[in-house]
Motif scaffolding. Structure first.
Motif, PDB file in Angstrom:
ATOM      1  N   ASN A 120      11.451  14.987 -33.669  1.00  0.00           N
ATOM      2  CA  ASN A 120      12.242  13.984 -32.920  1.00  0.00           C
ATOM      3  C   ASN A 120      13.655  13.913 -33.123  1.00  0.00           C
ATOM      4  OD1 ASN A 120      10.197  12.733 -31.626  1.00  0.00           O
ATOM      5  ND2 ASN A 120       9.802  11.306 -33.119  1.00  0.00           N
ATOM      6  N   ARG A 123      14.909  16.626 -31.059  1.00  0.00           N
ATOM      7  CA  ARG A 123      14.948  16.187 -29.655  1.00  0.00           C
ATOM      8  C   ARG A 123      16.392  15.362 -29.413  1.00  0.00           C
ATOM      9  NH1 ARG A 123      11.248  12.642 -26.813  1.00  0.00           N
ATOM     10  NH2 ARG A 123      11.261  11.253 -28.917  1.00  0.00           N
ATOM     11  N   GLU A 127      19.616  16.579 -27.048  1.00  0.00           N
ATOM     12  CA  GLU A 127      20.231  15.484 -26.149  1.00  0.00           C
ATOM     13  C   GLU A 127      21.941  15.739 -26.447  1.00  0.00           C
ATOM     14  OE1 GLU A 127      19.063  14.092 -23.646  1.00  0.00           O
ATOM     15  OE2 GLU A 127      20.807  12.901 -23.084  1.00  0.00           O
ATOM     16  N   ARG A 130      23.396  18.643 -25.093  1.00  0.00           N
ATOM     17  CA  ARG A 130      23.433  18.339 -23.551  1.00  0.00           C
ATOM     18  C   ARG A 130      24.760  17.470 -23.223  1.00  0.00           C
ATOM     19  NH1 ARG A 130      18.118  16.561 -22.459  1.00  0.00           N
ATOM     20  NH2 ARG A 130      17.337  18.694 -21.809  1.00  0.00           N
ATOM     21  N   GLU A 363      13.792  21.812 -25.053  1.00  0.00           N
ATOM     22  CA  GLU A 363      13.299  20.340 -25.228  1.00  0.00           C
ATOM     23  C   GLU A 363      11.806  20.086 -25.038  1.00  0.00           C
ATOM     24  OE1 GLU A 363      15.349  17.328 -22.714  1.00  0.00           O
ATOM     25  OE2 GLU A 363      14.739  15.844 -24.211  1.00  0.00           O
ATOM     26  N   ARG A 367       8.930  19.143 -27.603  1.00  0.00           N
ATOM     27  CA  ARG A 367       7.803  18.193 -27.217  1.00  0.00           C
ATOM     28  C   ARG A 367       6.514  18.766 -27.505  1.00  0.00           C
ATOM     29  NH1 ARG A 367       8.318  13.866 -28.791  1.00  0.00           N
ATOM     30  NH2 ARG A 367       6.793  12.658 -27.278  1.00  0.00           N
ATOM     31  N   PHE A 370       5.678  19.148 -30.869  1.00  0.00           N
ATOM     32  CA  PHE A 370       5.143  17.862 -31.511  1.00  0.00           C
ATOM     33  C   PHE A 370       3.695  17.429 -31.012  1.00  0.00           C
ATOM     34  CE2 PHE A 370       4.746  13.361 -31.164  1.00  0.00           C
ATOM     35  CZ  PHE A 370       5.580  12.772 -32.055  1.00  0.00           C
TER      36      PHE A 370
END
Lengths: 389, 586
Positions: A120, A123, A127, A130, A363, A367, A370
């Motif tokens: 997480n 992730r 971002e 980004r 990304e 996930r 995960f």
């Protein structure tokens, strides 16, 4: 109890992908899933060791270390290991619930949960990158290589985006002070740098999934705690199955460590010692990767970086270059200066292009990792709990 | 500067212009400097230096005045519209001269600041224009408060300001500054959303933290989350969408970008909580809260899909669906764990008197309550990705949920049978099974649970209870009745002595059984009656017959008083006192 009423039709081996809910009927009732310590199981375990080694050897050689592509390849290697581990686990489900293997596996699942938080945080880190990418887009838009001339106006816009980007890329610990000095002065006469309050990355974004006090470094330490190679008696008692469990633990730890090394996240720290006996075939490639990544982190221009990702490095490099060029600029532009600027912008455009798609893919893959960790853990726990003690 | 030939002169002139512009703080000053240049060298003729300047200068002067103003332009609406109209003139002139372009860029940077200031202006101070207000504006971000009704829209920014923002956004987008504009917009809205969600009691939590949180606290957090999720998806995000569509009216791409950037973090934070719960403990008591979450996400998915239908938000759509499925998986996991707990419940502690086991009560009530969400549970169970439970037995209900529940019932019964073996007296074991069996079939008779298990199942359960009843009768009373049975046919009746001996034995047995079983428990009144009747039906006629034979053997004389301890009525009364439990006697 009519167990057959609930059994699926396919054989247990063909059904690895099936949910455990449908499989567990067999598990409960067929206590005869015991494997002869014969050749097939040994082959399976050895094959796993070799395959893990191959996967990581590939990472030593192939893609450029710490590039986005490399990171994605690392994730892919993890997913393959995880899947094979799952199969081994399932094929030996009759013995996994016995001591001391049950404890070893339970510990592995504990580590998995800790890894979920790293996923997480990563992730969020993606971002973050980004966000930088957005500023990069503005820089390369303002100084579009297609422009015939570079005017002051374009340069001003690019400079502002560069400042925003530089602030965004400051490590969190430094950024606080910058934010504290928000200056909402309206006049342009104070110079553009005063206007960057809240520019760049939005630092709060780092804690979407983890709380303020969370630390990637500590999390890695927690995953690595009490992790040691299986001892002789453990090997005996577990039919050798302690080896794949240890392998998977190490793969998990290393992959999480490398992710934290590459991607910005809260309180990174790479001080981690991997103690792997050299006789594991995958020890050499993993230790070599560890060493090289550590070396990279010690390089002078990378020491303060908030992620060792190659693309971040390139961004930093060309941004610095471009900032220096634009800092001292005189109009009209000297030809060599203009060429330098165009060159730096060209490089940045390439970084920008190469990042865009890769970030999205990464990304999605984080996930996926995960979810796969969750699924494997869930099924594993079911397996463990379905064997009456 | 394409060709070198004219370049030298071009550059020279450009330098001269640059100097004039840099040194000349005002247009008059610049003009003066240009004048000095023109008298200095023929190449610097006024015409060359100022080929396009005269047309620009008045426009430029107006714009520069605004751009360099220390006050927010939008604090004065007249100034704002003057600025915009000058800017429009500049854009309309289509002037591509570097100097015009530079001015345009400066205007854009200024617009960005103005846009930010308007975005962050506290709602109450629409026209104050007081700079002090702006300096700490962040502390007063307007936020959404919890509301009971989801059918509302928040207007976080007053319409006048929205119109101003729109007028700025239009100019920025048309000048190619869409990204900057969307970014500033999103940062401001993100603060609002962050703050709103944290006021709803949601904060970032890791999976690990949540695992360490006591369940009661977590249950509260889940309740808050369900509310926050609804507020976010039904009120906050739609309000954001609406605001975005107004500010960026006619600029759909910028609107999508701004909206996606604004909402993404909050949406991810909310969904991450569900993720963490889904991987958490699978204790049965969690079922209902996780069901709440599952239903909340399921019901919100269509709205999430339409809200985040733009190109920038596809990630959120798939996340929401994945989390919805993940919660379904968690529910299945909880069921599995429930089953494990039942299977592993130790058989050591026997319930005194063979009464109802607390586990039976818990399991049945838990299942009944769970079946209150039958529709959702069926959906969850049918969604079991593997599709493994395919075999349909015609005697059994065939939905996945029904199979699941029937299976749990079997596990329960198997566990109860194991527990019944703990009783030293097998008859007491049967009483225990009857008690629990009757409770189970009563709880399973009606409601959704009954419908799921089906009539056939209940019939079989009743049959089991009847079988245990028979087993009990045979075990507990077989010996007693056997004493009364005189070997039929054989000798013309047993000897009086033998009959008397049998009566003595009967008396002792009955006394024993009565003393023992008086303390046994049959909780269900009807079952207790049925049981007593069955025992009476077995014992009383046999006893009556035996007495008849004894009297006959005694040759019509009455049976001795000491010997005949129980009349037929006494026996019936004793049987009527069975299964009351010790409590009644104390």
């Amino acid at each position: 109890m009519p167990a057959t009423d609930f059994q699926g039709s396919s054989s247990p081996f063909a059904s690895i992908g099936r949910s455990i809910l449908s499989l567990r009927r067999d598990q409960v009732h067929s206590m005869d899933g015991h494997h002869e310590p014969g050749s097939s199981q040994e082959q399976e375990l050895e094959g796993f060791q070799r395959h893990v080694a191959d996967l990581f050897q590939d990472l030593v050689g192939g893609e450029e270390l710490l590039s986005l592509r490399w990171v994605r390849k690392l994730l892919n290697a993890f997913l393959i290991c995880q899947e094979e581990f799952r199969v081994i686990f399932f094929n030996n489900r009759a013995v996994v619930a016995r001591a001391p293997l049950d404890r070893l596996i339970a510990e592995f699942f504990e580590r998995s949960v800790k890894a979920l938080d790293v996923c997480n945080a990563i992730r969020d880190g993606i971002e973050q990158v980004r966000q930088w990418h957005k500023h990069l887009e503005i820089v390369t838009l303002a100084l579009d290589p297609g422009l015939k001339t570079i005017g002051e106006g374009q340069l001003r816009r690019a400079k502002k985006a560069l400042v925003d980007l530089a602030i965004g890329m400051l490590d969190e610990k430094d950024s606080g002070s910058v934010l504290a000095h928000r200056n909402r002065s309206f006049g342009r006469n104070h110079g553009p740098t005063k206007d960057h309050h809240r520019a760049g990355g939005h630092f709060r974004s780092l804690s979407w999934s983890v709380s303020r006090s969370w630390s990637a470094a500590r999390q890695l330490q927690a995953i690595g705690n009490n992790l040691s190679a299986p001892r002789g008696h453990e090997l005996m008692q577990t039919n050798g199955l302690a080896v794949p469990v240890f392998t998977m633990n190490l793969v998990l730890l290393f992959v999480m460590w490398a992710l934290v090394a590459a991607i910005p996240c809260q309180d990174r720290g790479l001080q981690m010692h991997f103690s792997i006996p050299r006789n594991f075939p995958w020890a050499a490639p993993i230790l070599s990767l560890h060493e090289r990544i550590l070396e990279e982190s010690k390089k002078r221009d990378r020491r303060n970086s908030n992620g060792l990702l190659k693309e971040i490095h390139q961004m930093e490099k060309y941004i610095r270059q471009l900032s220096e060029l634009t800092e001292t600029i005189q109009f009209p532009l000297a030809e060599d200066k203009e060429a330098d600027i165009r060159n730096a912008v060209q490089e940045l455009s390439q970084v920008r292009e190469s990042m865009k798609e890769e970030l999205d893919l990464l990304e999605l893959e984080v996930r996926e990792m995960f979810h796969r960790i969750v699924r494997s853990r869930t099924e594993g726990l079911d397996c463990l709990s379905h064997h009456p003690e | 500067m394409e060709r070198m030939g004219e370049d030298g002169e071009d550059k020279l002139i450009a330098v001269a212009r640059h100097i004039a512009r840099t040194l000349g703080r005002t247009d008059t000053m610049a003009d003066d400097i240009l004048h000095i240049f023109s008298t200095f060298d023929g190449r610097f003729s006024r015409e060359k230096l100022s080929d396009d300047l005269p047309a620009m200068s008045s426009l430029e002067r107006r714009l520069r005045e605004h751009v360099s103003s220390d006050r927010p332009i939008w604090s004065d609406s007249a100034a704002a519209s003057a600025f915009l109209s000058a800017l429009d003139d500049l854009i309309a002139s289509g002037d591509l001269h570097p100097r015009a372009d530079d001015l345009l860029q400066q205007c854009m940077l200024r617009l960005e600041d103005e846009f930010r200031a308007l975005m962050d202006r506290p709602a109450g101070t629409i026209d104050s224009g007081d700079e002090e207000d702006d300096s700490d504006g962040e502390d007063r971000i307007p936020v959404a408060h919890p509301v009971p009704d989801y059918d509302i829209i928040i207007d976080a920014i007053p319409p006048g300001t929205v119109a101003d923002l729109h007028s700025i956004a239009t100019r920025m987008v048309s000048a190619g500054f869409a990204k900057e504009c969307a970014h500033v917009y999103a940062l401001s809205r993100r603060d609002f959303l962050d703050e709103s969600v944290s006021r709803l009691g949601i904060r970032a939590r890791t999976a690990e933290e949540l695992q360490a949180t006591p369940w009661e606290d977590l249950a509260d957090e889940i309740a808050r989350w369900v509310r926050a999720m609804n507020v976010a998806v039904r009120i906050l995000f739609p309000s954001e969408r609406r605001l975005c569509d107004k500010v960026f009216a006619g600029l759909s791409q910028a609107a999508d970008l701004a909206f996606a950037e604004a909402c993404r973090g909050t949406a991810i934070q909310l969904l991450a909580f569900a993720d963490a719960i889904a991987v958490g403990s699978r204790a049965p008591e969690r079922l209902f809260k996780v069901l709440d979450m599952y239903e909340a996400v399921r019901d919100l998915v269509p709205e999430i899909e339409s809200l985040f239908s733009d190109q920038y938000s596809s990630f959120l759509r798939s996340e929401a669906v994945a989390i919805w499925k993940g919660l379904g998986g968690a529910i299945r996991g909880i069921f599995m764990e429930f089953e494990n707990l039942i299977r592993r419940d130790p058989a050591k502690a026997a319930v005194p008197g063979g009464g109802l086991h607390p586990m039976t009560r818990y399991v049945m009530n838990h299942l009944r309550a769970a079946c209150g969400s039958r529709h959702t549970l069926e959906q969850v169970m049918d969604d079991d990705g593997g599709g493994g439970v395919a075999t349909v037995d015609h005697d059994r209900p065939s939905s996945s949920l029904a199979v699941q529940i029937a299976w749990i019932m079997e596990v329960l019964q198997a566990n109860l049978e194991a527990k019944s073996k703990v009783y030293k007296d097998p008859s007491l074991g049967f009483v225990f099974l009857m008690n629990n069996g009757r409770y189970i079939s009563q709880k399973a008779r009606d409601g959704e649970l009954g419908a799921l298990l089906g009539e056939e199942w209940t019939r079989r359960e009743d049959a089991r209870v009847r079988r245990w009843m028979t087993d009990y009768q045979r075990g507990a009373w077989g010996k007693v009745v056997a004493v009364l049975r005189t070997d039929g046919g054989g000798g013309a009746g047993a000897s009086v002595k033998a009959l008397r001996e049998r009566l003595r034995m009967f008396n002792a047995y009955l006394e024993d059984v009565w003393r023992e079983q008086r303390g046994w428990v049959v909780t269900d009144e009807r079952l207790r009656e049925e049981l007593r009747e069955a025992v009476s039906g077995m014992v009383v006629p046999a006893y009556r017959g035996f007495l008849g034979r004894l009297r006959a053997a005694e040759g019509g004389r009455g049976v001795e008083k000491q010997l005949m301890m129980f009349s037929v009525e006494d026996v019936e009364a004793r049987i009527g006192e069975l299964f009351e439990g010790n409590a009644r006697r104390s």
